[in-house]
Scaffold this motif. Structure first.
Motif, PDB file in Angstrom:
ATOM      1  N   GLY A  83       0.875  -1.289  -0.199  1.00 19.86           N
ATOM      2  CA  GLY A  83      -0.055  -0.023   0.098  1.00 19.86           C
ATOM      3  C   GLY A  83       1.280   1.285  -0.086  1.00 19.86           C
ATOM      4  O   GLY A  83       2.088   1.090  -0.154  1.00 19.86           O
ATOM      5  N   LYS A  84       0.266   2.267   0.419  1.00 19.62           N
ATOM      6  CA  LYS A  84       0.551   3.442  -0.039  1.00 19.62           C
ATOM      7  C   LYS A  84       1.370   3.695   1.318  1.00 19.62           C
ATOM      8  O   LYS A  84       3.086   4.548   1.153  1.00 19.62           O
ATOM      9  N   SER A  85       1.631   3.218   2.461  1.00 20.41           N
ATOM     10  CA  SER A  85       2.470   3.212   3.103  1.00 20.41           C
ATOM     11  C   SER A  85       3.951   2.720   3.418  1.00 20.41           C
ATOM     12  O   SER A  85       4.946   3.079   3.991  1.00 20.41           O
ATOM     13  N   TYR A  87       5.957   2.488   0.684  1.00 20.50           N
ATOM     14  CA  TYR A  87       6.307   4.034  -0.702  1.00 20.50           C
ATOM     15  C   TYR A  87       7.405   3.170  -0.139  1.00 20.50           C
ATOM     16  O   TYR A  87       8.500   3.733  -1.555  1.00 20.50           O
ATOM     17  N   SER A 109       1.715  12.709 -12.006  1.00 23.39           N
ATOM     18  CA  SER A 109       2.142  13.173 -10.898  1.00 23.39           C
ATOM     19  C   SER A 109       1.873  14.290 -11.738  1.00 23.39           C
ATOM     20  O   SER A 109       2.871  15.527 -12.357  1.00 23.39           O
ATOM     21  N   ARG A 129       6.187  11.290  -4.605  1.00 22.50           N
ATOM     22  CA  ARG A 129       5.049  11.000  -4.739  1.00 22.50           C
ATOM     23  C   ARG A 129       4.519  10.129  -5.800  1.00 22.50           C
ATOM     24  O   ARG A 129       4.567   9.432  -5.569  1.00 22.50           O
ATOM     25  N   LYS A 131       6.916   7.556  -5.446  1.00 23.11           N
ATOM     26  CA  LYS A 131       7.223   6.185  -4.888  1.00 23.11           C
ATOM     27  C   LYS A 131       5.695   5.904  -4.452  1.00 23.11           C
ATOM     28  O   LYS A 131       5.342   4.410  -4.249  1.00 23.11           O
ATOM     29  N   GLU A 132       5.137   6.978  -3.736  1.00 16.36           N
ATOM     30  CA  GLU A 132       3.357   6.590  -3.254  1.00 16.36           C
ATOM     31  C   GLU A 132       3.340   5.751  -4.097  1.00 16.36           C
ATOM     32  O   GLU A 132       1.782   5.270  -3.879  1.00 16.36           O
ATOM     33  N   HIS A 133       2.764   6.656  -5.496  1.00 17.46           N
ATOM     34  CA  HIS A 133       1.923   6.420  -6.839  1.00 17.46           C
ATOM     35  C   HIS A 133       2.018   4.587  -6.873  1.00 17.46           C
ATOM     36  O   HIS A 133       1.239   3.425  -7.483  1.00 17.46           O
ATOM     37  N   ALA A 135       3.973   2.647  -4.570  1.00 20.06           N
ATOM     38  CA  ALA A 135       3.467   1.647  -3.907  1.00 20.06           C
ATOM     39  C   ALA A 135       1.702   1.348  -4.046  1.00 20.06           C
ATOM     40  O   ALA A 135       1.544   0.425  -3.348  1.00 20.06           O
ATOM     41  N   LEU A 136       0.906   2.005  -4.236  1.00 16.02           N
ATOM     42  CA  LEU A 136      -0.637   1.771  -4.257  1.00 16.02           C
ATOM     43  C   LEU A 136      -0.470   1.008  -5.773  1.00 16.02           C
ATOM     44  O   LEU A 136      -2.031   0.015  -5.669  1.00 16.02           O
ATOM     45  N   LYS A 137       0.118   0.789  -6.471  1.00 19.09           N
ATOM     46  CA  LYS A 137       0.142   0.154  -7.804  1.00 19.09           C
ATOM     47  C   LYS A 137       0.724  -1.065  -7.250  1.00 19.09           C
ATOM     48  O   LYS A 137       0.504  -2.275  -8.030  1.00 19.09           O
TER      49      LYS A 137
END
Length: 159
Positions: A83-85, A87, A109, A129, A131-133, A135-137
């Protein structure tokens, strides 16, 4: 002379067989190879019977097994991004270090630069930002293509 030639050929073939290794990738593919070296997050090898040097990303390889000595070496652990956390687990690679990984898409982004923000802090924020995207994928690897105020873009990779 003939015996010397046969002895030379035999010793050369024994040297090739003695170097045979097995690479096991994170997606459970097995390859018989002659291991050469590991450098710059890449594993260099040659296919038995060939002298052409090939390479694969160190992150795509789980294990390197030496067949002659039944010796096994862990090359990299599989990275699970849930998940996003997560990243911070996402790794930024260069384009040349993605051999053996699967391209899974492009992420973009927008990250506006505020007045007084330094270029370094902007680049760090843009990378975070992306890395967060990723991680979401669920993608553990990215290659940053562009990190400018108007265009933040990366290619994501998986196993």
């Amino acid at each position: 002379m003939k015996k010397l030639f046969i002895l030379f050929i035999f010793s050369f073939n024994v040297a090739l067989v003695a170097q045979t290794h097995e690479i096991i990738t994170h997606d459970n593919k097995k390859m018989d190879v002659n291991f050469i070296k590991m450098d710059n997050n890449l594993v260099y090898f040659a296919v038995p019977g060939s002298s052409e040097e090939k390479k694969i990303s160190q992150y795509a390889v789980a294990q390197l097994n030496k067949k002659s000595a039944n010796d096994s070496k862990l090359v990299s652990k599989k990275i699970n991004v849930l998940g996003k956390s997560d990243y911070k687990k996402v790794i930024v690679l260069k384009d040349s270090q993605t051999i053996g990984l699967k391209k899974s898409g492009v992420i973009t982004s927008f990250y506006g630069k505020t007045k007084g923000e330094t270029n370094t802090s902007f680049l760090d924020g843009g990378e975070k930002r992306l890395k967060e995207h990723a991680a979401l994928k669920g993608c553990p690897f990215i290659v940053i293509m562009s990190n400018t105020p108007n265009d933040i873009k990366a290619i994501t990779y998986t196993y």
